[in-house]
Structure formats: structure tokens, C-alpha cells
Design an enzyme around this catalytic site. Structure first.
Site, PDB file in Angstrom:
ATOM      1  N   GLY A 180      93.068 -13.427 -40.056  1.00 29.35           N
ATOM      2  CA  GLY A 180      92.044 -12.453 -39.664  1.00 29.35           C
ATOM      3  C   GLY A 180      90.855 -13.127 -38.999  1.00 29.35           C
ATOM      4  O   GLY A 180      90.253 -12.582 -38.064  1.00 29.35           O
ATOM      5  N   ARG A 216      94.901  -4.616 -40.664  1.00 29.95           N
ATOM      6  CA  ARG A 216      93.496  -4.930 -40.968  1.00 29.95           C
ATOM      7  C   ARG A 216      92.559  -4.302 -39.935  1.00 29.95           C
ATOM      8  O   ARG A 216      92.791  -4.399 -38.737  1.00 29.95           O
ATOM      9  CB  ARG A 216      93.331  -6.445 -41.081  1.00 29.95           C
ATOM     10  CG  ARG A 216      94.234  -6.960 -42.216  1.00 29.95           C
ATOM     11  CD  ARG A 216      94.024  -8.377 -42.533  1.00 29.95           C
ATOM     12  NE  ARG A 216      92.704  -8.616 -43.074  1.00 29.95           N
ATOM     13  CZ  ARG A 216      92.243  -9.836 -43.352  1.00 29.95           C
ATOM     14  NH1 ARG A 216      92.997 -10.883 -43.138  1.00 29.95           N
ATOM     15  NH2 ARG A 216      91.037  -9.991 -43.841  1.00 29.95           N
ATOM     16  N   GLN A 274      82.811 -12.687 -40.392  1.00 30.28           N
ATOM     17  CA  GLN A 274      83.692 -12.575 -39.226  1.00 30.28           C
ATOM     18  C   GLN A 274      83.047 -11.702 -38.160  1.00 30.28           C
ATOM     19  O   GLN A 274      83.071 -12.029 -36.983  1.00 30.28           O
ATOM     20  CB  GLN A 274      85.056 -12.024 -39.641  1.00 30.28           C
ATOM     21  CG  GLN A 274      85.814 -12.992 -40.539  1.00 30.28           C
ATOM     22  CD  GLN A 274      87.164 -12.458 -40.983  1.00 30.28           C
ATOM     23  OE1 GLN A 274      87.489 -11.304 -40.763  1.00 30.28           O
ATOM     24  NE2 GLN A 274      87.951 -13.303 -41.629  1.00 30.28           N
ATOM     25  N   ASP A 334      86.072 -14.404 -51.354  1.00 32.82           N
ATOM     26  CA  ASP A 334      87.443 -14.924 -51.424  1.00 32.82           C
ATOM     27  C   ASP A 334      87.799 -15.453 -52.819  1.00 32.82           C
ATOM     28  O   ASP A 334      88.962 -15.771 -53.078  1.00 32.82           O
ATOM     29  CB  ASP A 334      87.638 -16.042 -50.390  1.00 32.82           C
ATOM     30  CG  ASP A 334      87.625 -15.488 -48.966  1.00 32.82           C
ATOM     31  OD1 ASP A 334      87.859 -14.277 -48.792  1.00 32.82           O
ATOM     32  OD2 ASP A 334      87.381 -16.270 -48.035  1.00 32.82           O
ATOM     33  N   ARG A 346      93.152  -6.489 -52.522  1.00 31.82           N
ATOM     34  CA  ARG A 346      93.025  -7.417 -53.654  1.00 31.82           C
ATOM     35  C   ARG A 346      92.544  -6.764 -54.948  1.00 31.82           C
ATOM     36  O   ARG A 346      92.752  -7.336 -56.030  1.00 31.82           O
ATOM     37  CB  ARG A 346      92.109  -8.595 -53.277  1.00 31.82           C
ATOM     38  CG  ARG A 346      92.814  -9.548 -52.323  1.00 31.82           C
ATOM     39  CD  ARG A 346      91.998 -10.773 -51.998  1.00 31.82           C
ATOM     40  NE  ARG A 346      92.753 -11.609 -51.071  1.00 31.82           N
ATOM     41  CZ  ARG A 346      92.214 -12.507 -50.251  1.00 31.82           C
ATOM     42  NH1 ARG A 346      90.911 -12.703 -50.249  1.00 31.82           N
ATOM     43  NH2 ARG A 346      92.967 -13.218 -49.446  1.00 31.82           N
TER      44      ARG A 346
HETATM   45  C1  S3P Z   1      85.686 -15.632 -43.249  1.00 33.46           C
HETATM   46  C2  S3P Z   1      84.951 -14.561 -43.664  1.00 33.46           C
HETATM   47  C3  S3P Z   1      85.344 -13.677 -44.773  1.00 33.46           C
HETATM   48  C4  S3P Z   1      86.446 -14.298 -45.617  1.00 33.46           C
HETATM   49  C5  S3P Z   1      87.518 -14.920 -44.794  1.00 33.46           C
HETATM   50  C6  S3P Z   1      86.944 -16.006 -43.900  1.00 33.46           C
HETATM   51  C7  S3P Z   1      85.191 -16.432 -42.112  1.00 33.46           C
HETATM   52  O1  S3P Z   1      85.815 -12.460 -44.237  1.00 33.46           O
HETATM   53  O2  S3P Z   1      86.994 -13.336 -46.481  1.00 33.46           O
HETATM   54  O3  S3P Z   1      88.494 -15.499 -45.626  1.00 33.46           O
HETATM   55  O4  S3P Z   1      85.672 -17.564 -41.900  1.00 33.46           O
HETATM   56  O5  S3P Z   1      84.284 -15.967 -41.408  1.00 33.46           O
HETATM   57  P1  S3P Z   1      84.801 -11.251 -43.918  1.00 33.46           P
HETATM   58  O6  S3P Z   1      83.847 -11.723 -42.904  1.00 33.46           O
HETATM   59  O7  S3P Z   1      85.657 -10.129 -43.387  1.00 33.46           O
HETATM   60  O8  S3P Z   1      84.176 -10.901 -45.226  1.00 33.46           O
END
Ligand code: S3P
Length: 446
Positions: free
Chosen positions: A94, A122, A171, A317, A348
Site C-alpha cells: 500500500g 484498499r 501515506q 501497525d 485487523r
Molecule cells: C506507512 C503508513 C501507515 C502504515 C503503513 C506504512 C508509511 O499507513 O500502516 O504500514 O510508510 O507511510 P497509513 O498512512 O495508511 O496509516
């Protein structure tokens, strides 16, 4: 299908390290590709998710050299990417998809991006929405109010925006900041609760024009920056499994070396300290803008706590493994405000609850979290991962304190973030003979 067979254990006295941080590894390749000149990455995570990021950038003409301990990304500057001949494939990652959407939106070519069946479920509107506000043209599979992969991005000129993040997501924040690198002017994101800030730290380290004041970050676009040397610390999200192992397995003492302790990621330590954990953070240093330390864990008597509010993005996480710790804690642990867990690699809240319940835990599923009452003597049985690496690893740790044998089914997914996880558990964990580490072979494929 690959399974982990876990037996109860005690007296774990060991010193380990864990693979490189996944979030930092992804960003090092992406930002390195957009920089001018070489970016040398030490301690890169060779897991499948980060390999997917490398493959995507190779398809866009970026040379990535893989050495024994180092990766070199031959950056070509903000205008150096080329149109890929085929769709970019993010696999299960993702982070690759969402961050790359920000980058692809600012190119002068069209891209297609897709991933596995979990990725296709997703939600992408959280990133596509603000990128469209910047002028991006992105289309995908529309279902209800949301949009899903496969996605088509017609790159073009972007305008800066000032965007208040409706959900705490690194993200989304990162995708907008990365798109902001291509926009003319100042792109600003404002958070309600701070999510991991690796993008901001790394852009600043590379010399991009970025400022962070409290919960507001802005980047000034169209400014070139140069490649740099990065030292990726061990991933605290991977260390989390061994931290909880050290706490709940009787008579244990575990030292985990070189773990990233960026404050936006250390919520797990704060929660476990509140639960009564004996955890010491030792020898902290900072390299390439990211703090790291050795973490010493001793078996502890834990108590239940309430977990909610601003800490949630800092443990997002780690909640599956915190839930495992809670089954061994005296009293009630209540986790609320964590609805985001429902749109991770699996739902989850549902998957942790159902699998821990199979092991005998007293756990109640809430719409936005869970309530766990402990301590419970868990009983080994067969549980499954739902193709989610964090569920697979959390259940394996639960198996270490369960009576009898626990079989965790479908654990191939662990490769996405933690190659060698089963081996690190030692004799109490048998990795199904079919389990093969094809990592190096896949990794060197061009
Ligand atoms: C991540 C942000 C998180 C996390 C993912 C990695 C990142 O997701 O759960 O494993 O590297 O920016 P979200 O930004 O959707 O919370």
C-alpha cells in the site's frame, strides 16, 4: 502454502537485530530516484514490499544497483523518470501505491498502477481526492464513494494546495508532499494527530525545500536536490514482535540492536511502559536524520490499559502485537479510535479478534477497536494470517505462550516486511519445509 509451527518456550536470552525499516526503505528509493546523482542506502529492507518499489522505479528507467550490504539508486532528478512500458505492479504494498501516486501525478506521461487482490480492496480516494485537487487526472475502479486499483494516472502540471488531513495517515501526507515537489509554489499539509514523519525528515536531509512547524508541513516545489547516503535503522514495527516476546515469555531477556526510535513510531514503547513493561532504550544516536537505539527487554508483569487518541497513529501497525501482550496482562485493555485497522492488509480488528479468540483469548471486537481481558492461558490451535504479515507474526508470538502447539497457516506474507522472522524465533518455531527464501533471487531480477 507455508505454515509456522510454534511451540511454547521460556528463558529466551538473546541478542538480535531486525531488518531495515520498511517505511524508510521505500522512501529512500523513491526520493533517491528523484534526486540528482547517487543515493547509497545501507541497511535496506530486502522484503517483498520494498522490492516492489525498486521494480517500479526500474520500469521508469531508474538504475538501482544491489550490492551485499548496500543499494545504490542512480537518481535522475525531478524530471528524470520515463514512461513505463507496462503497468507498475506494487504487489501487496500500500505504501508503494499511495506514495507513487503522488509522484506519478506530476510526470509528463501516463502510468497504470496495480497490485495484488488485497491492494485492489484498499481505499485510494484518500490520496486520489487531494491529488485531484492539485489538478491530477487519476481514474480507477469506482465502488460507492471510493476508488480502487487498478488506477490510471495521466501525469501533468500540478498546482499547490493547503490540505487538512481528515485521517491520520503518513501515506496520504507523503503522497501530497511528494506531489508538491512537482507543483509550482508551496504545498502544505496539516495534520490533526501526527503520523510518521520519515518523508519530511528524508526530504530535508536530501536538501529539498521543506519546513515542518508543529502539525503543519510544507514543501516548495520544482526545486532540485541531490542524492545522499542513508543508514536505515531496524524497523521498530518488526522489533515489536520480539519486544513482546521478551515481555511475555517467562525468564527472558532480549537485546535488540539498532532499532529506529523516531518519536512518531515509538508509541509501542509508551503503551508497553504504561502496561508495566521493563524496557530500556539505550545508546541512542541519530544518523541520516533518523534516531536509533538498542532496546533491552526483560520479562514483566503487565497490566491492562486504555489506548486511544493521539497515540493511535504512532502504534497503528503494532496494534495486533499489543493485543497479544494484552491477553497476558492483568485486567482490561481497551483500544479505541483505531478504525483505520479495518482497511489495512486485512481488517485487523476482525482478524486479530477472531484468531486470538481461537487461541482462547477473551476479546471483544468494537467498531473502532477492541476490548481484551487478561490474563488468559492461551491454548495452541490452528490459526490463519488472512494473507496479512502482521497477523501472521502476532499469532506466532501468541503461540510462544500457548499450551501445546500452534500452527499459523499461510505465512508467506511475512516476506513482505520480515524475511527470516521464523528463523529468528529459534527452536520453538518450525518453518514448514516448503518455506523458501527466494528473496535474493527475486531481488536481483531486473
Ligand atoms: C506507512 C503508513 C501507515 C502504515 C503503513 C506504512 C508509511 O499507513 O500502516 O504500514 O510508510 O507511510 P497509513 O498512512 O495508511 O496509516
Amino acid at each position: 502454502m507455508v505454515n509456522l509451527i510454534v511451540n511454547p518456550t521460556s528463558g529466551v536470552k538473546t541478542e538480535i537485530s531486525v531488518p531495515g525499516d520498511k517505511s524508510i526503505s521505500h522512501r529512500a528509493v523513491m526520493i533517491g530516484a528523484l534526486a540528482n546523482g547517487d543515493t547509497v542506502i545501507n541497511g535496506f529492507l530486502t522484503g517483498a514490499d520494498c522490492q516492489a518499489t525498486i521494480k517500479c522505479f526500474r520500469k521508469m528507467g531508474i538504475e538501482v544497483q544491489i550490492g551485499n550490504d548496500q543499494i545504490i539508486v542512480k537518481g535522475k532528478g525531478l524530471k528524470g523518470l520515463k514512461e513505463a512500458k507496462e503497468a507498475l505492479d506494487v504487489g501487496n504494498s500500500g505504501t508503494t501505491m499511495r506514495l507513487m501516486l503522488g509522484i506519478l501525478a506530476g510526470q509528463n506521461f501516463t502510468s497504470q498502477i496495480n497490485g495484488d487482490s488485497s491492494i485492489q480492496k484498499r481505499p485510494m480516494m484518500r490520496v486520489v481526492g487531494p491529488l485531484r485537487e492539485m489538478g491530477a487526472s487519476i481514474s480507477g475502479q469506482v465502488r460507492g464513494e471510493n476508488v480502487y486499483a487498478p488506477l490510471k494516472i495521466i501525469g501533468g502540471k500540478l498546482s499547490p494546495i493547503k490540505y487538512g488531513l481528515p485521517i491520520a495517515s503518513a501515506q496520504v501526507k507523503s503522497a501530497i508532499l511528494l506531489a508538491g515537489l512537482f507543483a509550482e509554489g508551496k504545498t502544505t499539509v496539516i495534520e490533526k494527530n501526527q503520523a510518521r514523519d520519515h518523508t519530511e525528515r528524508m526530504l530535508s536531509y536530501f536538501g529539498a525545500n521543506i519546513q515542518v512547524v508543529g502539525l503543519e508541513s510544507w514543501v516548495l516545489g520544482q526545486k532540485e536536490f541531490s542524492g545522499a547516503e542513508i543508514h536505515v535503522p531496524g524497523d521498530i514495527s518488526s522489533a515489536a514482535y520480539f519486544i513482546v516476546q521478551g515481555l511475555i515469555v517467562p525468564n527472558s531477556e532480549i537485546l535488540i540492536r539498532n532499532v529506529g526510535v523516531n518519536p512518531t513510531r515509538t508509541g509501542i514503547l509508551d503503551v508497553l511502559h504504561r502496561m508495566g513493561a521493563d524496557i530500556q532504550v539505550l545508546d541512542e544516536t541519530i544518523l541520516s536524520e533518523e534516531p536509533r537505539a538498542n532496546i533491552l527487554i526483560k520479562t514483566s508483569k503487565l497490566k491492562g490499559v486504555k489506548i486511544e487518541g493521539a497515540i493511535i497513529p504512532r502504534i497503528i501497525d503494532e496494534i495486533p502485537i499489543i493485543a497479544v501482550a494484552a491477553t497476558q496482562a492483568e485486567g482490561v485493555t481497551e483500544i479505541r479510535g483505531a478504525k483505520e485497522l479495518r482497511v489495512k492488509e486485512s481488517d485487523r480488528i476482525a482478524t486479530v479478534s477472531s484468531e486470538l479468540r481461537k487461541l482462547g483469548a477473551n476479546i471483544k471486537e468494537l467498531d473502532d477497536g477492541m476490548i481484551i481481558e487478561g490474563p488468559t492461558k492461551l491454548k495452541g490451535t490452528t490459526v490463519k494470517s488472512y494473507g496479512d504479515h502482521r497477523i501472521a507474526m502476532a499469532m506466532a508470538i501468541a503461540g510462544l505462550v500457548a499450551e501445546g502447539q500452534t500452527v499459523v497457516e499461510d505465512t508467506d506474507c511475512i516476506e513482505t516486511s520480515f524475511p527470516g522472522f521464523g528463523e529468528r524465533l529459534g527452536n520453538c518455531c518450525i518453518v514448514d519445509p516448503q518455506y523458501q527464501f527466494n528473496n535474493e533471487k527475486d531481488f536481483n531480477e531486473t
